[in-house]
Scaffold this motif. Structure first.
Motif, PDB file in Angstrom:
ATOM      1  N   SER A   1       0.788  -1.237   0.000  1.00 38.08           N
ATOM      2  CA  SER A   1       0.000   0.000   0.000  1.00 38.08           C
ATOM      3  C   SER A   1       0.817   1.283   0.000  1.00 38.08           C
ATOM      4  CB  SER A   1      -0.934   0.014   1.212  1.00 38.08           C
ATOM      5  OG  SER A   1      -0.178   0.000   2.419  1.00 38.08           O
ATOM      6  N   MET A   2       2.124   1.220   0.377  1.00 38.61           N
ATOM      7  CA  MET A   2       2.865   2.465   0.557  1.00 38.61           C
ATOM      8  C   MET A   2       4.238   2.485  -0.106  1.00 38.61           C
ATOM      9  SD  MET A   2       1.790   3.254   4.530  1.00 38.61           S
ATOM     10  CE  MET A   2       2.355   4.957   4.494  1.00 38.61           C
ATOM     11  N   ILE A   3       4.661   1.374  -0.707  1.00 36.80           N
ATOM     12  CA  ILE A   3       5.923   1.347  -1.450  1.00 36.80           C
ATOM     13  C   ILE A   3       5.671   1.116  -2.937  1.00 36.80           C
ATOM     14  CG2 ILE A   3       8.131   0.166  -1.757  1.00 36.80           C
ATOM     15  CD1 ILE A   3       8.178  -0.412   1.219  1.00 36.80           C
ATOM     16  N   VAL A   4       4.889   0.081  -3.250  1.00 33.18           N
ATOM     17  CA  VAL A   4       4.585  -0.236  -4.647  1.00 33.18           C
ATOM     18  C   VAL A   4       3.879   0.921  -5.378  1.00 33.18           C
ATOM     19  CG1 VAL A   4       3.291  -1.798  -6.164  1.00 33.18           C
ATOM     20  CG2 VAL A   4       4.559  -2.716  -4.210  1.00 33.18           C
ATOM     21  N   PRO A   5       2.977   1.696  -4.724  1.00 29.25           N
ATOM     22  CA  PRO A   5       2.302   2.789  -5.446  1.00 29.25           C
ATOM     23  C   PRO A   5       3.243   3.790  -6.114  1.00 29.25           C
ATOM     24  CG  PRO A   5       1.160   2.366  -3.403  1.00 29.25           C
ATOM     25  CD  PRO A   5       2.400   1.516  -3.375  1.00 29.25           C
TER      26      PRO A   5
ATOM     27  N   PRO B   1      -7.291  11.024  -5.747  1.00 24.88           N
ATOM     28  CA  PRO B   1      -6.362  10.087  -5.105  1.00 24.88           C
ATOM     29  C   PRO B   1      -5.504  10.762  -4.047  1.00 24.88           C
ATOM     30  CG  PRO B   1      -5.507  10.762  -7.230  1.00 24.88           C
ATOM     31  CD  PRO B   1      -6.885  11.365  -7.115  1.00 24.88           C
ATOM     32  N   PHE B   2      -5.097   9.984  -3.045  1.00 32.56           N
ATOM     33  CA  PHE B   2      -4.132  10.447  -2.065  1.00 32.56           C
ATOM     34  C   PHE B   2      -2.738  10.008  -2.511  1.00 32.56           C
ATOM     35  CE2 PHE B   2      -7.934   9.236   0.560  1.00 32.56           C
ATOM     36  CZ  PHE B   2      -8.392  10.528   0.760  1.00 32.56           C
ATOM     37  N   VAL B   3      -1.737  10.727  -2.049  1.00 35.39           N
ATOM     38  CA  VAL B   3      -0.363  10.285  -2.287  1.00 35.39           C
ATOM     39  C   VAL B   3      -0.016   9.270  -1.212  1.00 35.39           C
ATOM     40  CG1 VAL B   3       2.058  10.986  -2.407  1.00 35.39           C
ATOM     41  CG2 VAL B   3       0.275  12.499  -3.301  1.00 35.39           C
ATOM     42  N   MET B   4      -0.003   7.990  -1.575  1.00 38.79           N
ATOM     43  CA  MET B   4       0.246   6.927  -0.608  1.00 38.79           C
ATOM     44  C   MET B   4       1.696   6.448  -0.626  1.00 38.79           C
ATOM     45  SD  MET B   4      -2.450   6.511   1.133  1.00 38.79           S
ATOM     46  CE  MET B   4      -1.972   5.012   1.990  1.00 38.79           C
ATOM     47  N   ALA B   5       2.415   6.670  -1.728  1.00 41.80           N
ATOM     48  CA  ALA B   5       3.808   6.219  -1.825  1.00 41.80           C
ATOM     49  C   ALA B   5       4.679   7.019  -0.860  1.00 41.80           C
ATOM     50  CB  ALA B   5       4.316   6.378  -3.252  1.00 41.80           C
TER      51      ALA B   5
ATOM     52  N   GLN C   1      11.195   8.140   4.330  1.00 35.43           N
ATOM     53  CA  GLN C   1      10.211   7.343   5.050  1.00 35.43           C
ATOM     54  C   GLN C   1      10.397   5.849   4.770  1.00 35.43           C
ATOM     55  OE1 GLN C   1       6.603   9.161   3.586  1.00 35.43           O
ATOM     56  NE2 GLN C   1       6.433  10.547   5.337  1.00 35.43           N
ATOM     57  N   THR C   2      10.655   5.512   3.512  1.00 33.30           N
ATOM     58  CA  THR C   2      10.862   4.106   3.153  1.00 33.30           C
ATOM     59  C   THR C   2      12.063   3.528   3.884  1.00 33.30           C
ATOM     60  OG1 THR C   2       9.916   4.482   0.959  1.00 33.30           O
ATOM     61  CG2 THR C   2      11.255   2.503   1.240  1.00 33.30           C
ATOM     62  N   VAL C   3      13.163   4.288   3.917  1.00 36.82           N
ATOM     63  CA  VAL C   3      14.366   3.819   4.615  1.00 36.82           C
ATOM     64  C   VAL C   3      14.085   3.625   6.101  1.00 36.82           C
ATOM     65  CG1 VAL C   3      16.694   4.485   5.351  1.00 36.82           C
ATOM     66  CG2 VAL C   3      16.000   4.791   2.969  1.00 36.82           C
ATOM     67  N   MET C   4      13.368   4.560   6.719  1.00 35.88           N
ATOM     68  CA  MET C   4      13.061   4.449   8.149  1.00 35.88           C
ATOM     69  C   MET C   4      12.183   3.233   8.438  1.00 35.88           C
ATOM     70  SD  MET C   4      14.531   6.602  10.146  1.00 35.88           S
ATOM     71  CE  MET C   4      13.461   6.464  11.591  1.00 35.88           C
TER      72      MET C   4
END
Length: 394
Positions: A156-160, A342-346, A351-354
């Protein structure tokens, strides 16, 4: 008579909720006056409302704990985490109406995960480790929660980040189905065949001794229902009174959620007015929303750690993180599909690293069935890093 006495005593017992309701009513009449008072007045009003919302949330969590005690784990932890997620989703939905930030949902979910895993789990393991040394728990729970959180956040938050803008609604619909399917199976396993994953037998407690039966990892809460009932304190009043107290707890939870919803609407207006034109971090509102929903969980987790009940801490911290991702995402994605916006979910690269570092550290720390102060400190330092990055606007 017992039922009427319980109802009559409610206003005195629920002073926080009564105060919250009075404040909500007062805001209806003085909202415009406060907004016209300028930025400082708006920020003060927002701070007061945040404090009142936290007090009301604490009472909701208290009655959720009452219900949780009656049903035992893993059902009890589910009630606690779901009540917190319900408050968070409702506040988010309300704030979306007044906020222009397309990243509010993403930042709130990210903040909640950082707060739950690194903040709650880290602080609880740190103070619990300093007081009790190594604190045992069922390592199956940490592993299960970890892989579920990684899967849910990845989908839900990396692949988008890699989904084309003109096809967002297709992937949004898929995400809703995927989250529901994941949580449905997880829920079935949590309350069924794998319920003992989320329980631990504490040898020093009478209930654990009474249920030292089929599995070394199975606690009294995971034993057959007949044993569960014998391990619970015997009711002092009639069965009818006990049922009425359950009904009252449910009613107070529902009333509390409604009152919090009204307060959140006013809080969002005051925050928008107070922060407009300032250099406040963009994710500040997201951190506030995550902190409000997590406040009661923090107190519950810290009490459990001080009582050397790390299993409850794991269930609360990791369970809240999972519930936040896997339940908030489909609700918010459904709103996006309904509105066509749409919301920005990516997540951002930072944030990804954390999140990746957090889940790797959690996988290592929660792999041996015991926590200690060093492991708690690693998570707490990651939480401090999250706070610093937020202050820097990253």
């Amino acid at each position: 008579m017992g039922i009427m006495a319980n109802i009559a005593a409610l206003p005195k017992q629920e002073k926080s909720l009564v105060l919250a309701a009075i404040v909500a009513i007062a805001c209806i009449f003085i909202e415009h006056s406060l907004l016209e008072g300028g930025r400082v007045v708006s920020l003060i009003a927002a701070a007061v409302l945040i404090a009142v919302i936290v007090l009301a949330s604490t009472r909701v969590a208290h009655h959720a704990e009452i219900l949780a005690h009656k049903v035992g784990d893993p059902y009890g932890t589910m009630i606690l985490t779901l009540s917190a997620v319900a408050v968070e989703v409702m506040i988010l939905a309300i704030m979306l109406g007044s906020s222009t930030s397309p990243t509010l949902v993403r930042d709130t979910i990210y903040s909640a995960v950082m707060l739950d895993i690194n903040g709650i789990l880290g602080l609880a393991a740190l103070i619990g480790g300093l007081r009790h040394g190594e604190q045992p728990y069922n390592d199956n729970s940490g592993k299960t929660y970890g892989v579920m959180i990684l899967t849910a956040m990845g989908i839900s938050m990396i692949v988008p980040e890699f989904v084309p803008d003109d096809r967002w609604h297709y992937y949004s619909g898929f995400t809703i189905i995927a989250m529901i399917a994941l949580y449905a199976l997880f829920l079935k396993m949590q309350v069924g065949p794998h319920s003992y994953f989320f329980s631990y037998s504490y040898k020093k407690t009478p209930s654990a001794t009474a249920s030292a039966g089929s599995s070394p990892n199975m606690s009294a809460e995971a034993a057959p229902s007949s044993q569960k009932q014998t391990s619970m304190p015997a009711p002092t009043d009639t069965e009818e009174t006990e049922e009425s107290s359950t009904a009252i707890s449910i009613a107070v939870i529902l009333l509390g959620v409604v009152v919090i919803g009204f307060l959140a609407e006013f809080m969002a207006a005051f925050l928008d007015s107070g922060l407009e034109g300032t250099s406040a971090p963009p994710a500040l509102m997201a951190v506030i929303v995550a902190s409000i929903s997590a406040a009661p969980e923090i107190l519950t987790a810290l009490r459990a750690a001080l009582r050397n009940r790390m299993q409850s801490v794991i269930n609360i911290a990791m369970g809240a993180s999972l519930s936040t991702v896997i339940l908030t995402v489909p609700v918010m994605e459904a709103i996006a599909l309904y509105t066509g916006q749409p919301f920005v979910m990516a997540m951002t690269p930072v944030q990804t690293v954390m999140v990746v570092i957090t889940l790797i550290v959690a996988a290592i720390n929660l792999n041996d069935g015991e926590t200690n102060a060093i492991e708690g400190m690693t998570h707490f330092v990651l939480f401090a890093t999250f706070i610093m990055l937020t202050m820097l606007g990253l």
